[in-house]
Design a protein around this motif. Structure first.
Motif: not given
Length: 87
Positions: A1-15, A47-56
């Motif tokens: 769940m936390k990784k999903a939230l991180a991905a959503v946050c990162a995507l929101g920032l990117a967009l 997806m893996e690259e996106h997840r890594a960027a989102a986590d960072k």
């Protein structure tokens, strides 16, 4: 769940970043952002690259290390990113 939230946050920032740019800057901003995430240089973001960027991005924004981003942390992170971009 936390990784999903991180991905959503990162995507929101990117967009959201292009929304603050002038029309001519949007394409370059998107290209620059994708280039940073494309760690294997194949011109695409997996997806893996996106997840890594989102986590960072999440870890950079989570300045107190509590695995949550407060409003204040998000404001500070956005200001830092804006300053790095020269705006």
């Amino acid at each position: 769940m936390k990784k999903a939230l991180a991905a959503v946050c990162a995507l929101g920032l990117a967009l959201s970043a292009p929304a603050f740019a002038g029309e001519g800057d949007k394409t370059k901003m998107v290209e620059d952002h994708l280039k940073k995430m494309d760690t294997n240089g194949d011109g695409m973001v997996s997806m893996e690259e996106h997840r890594a960027a989102a986590d960072k991005m999440f870890m950079e924004a989570d300045t107190n290390g509590d695995k949550m981003i407060s409003k204040e942390e998000m404001i500070a992170y956005k200001a830092k990113e804006k300053a790095k971009a020269g705006h």
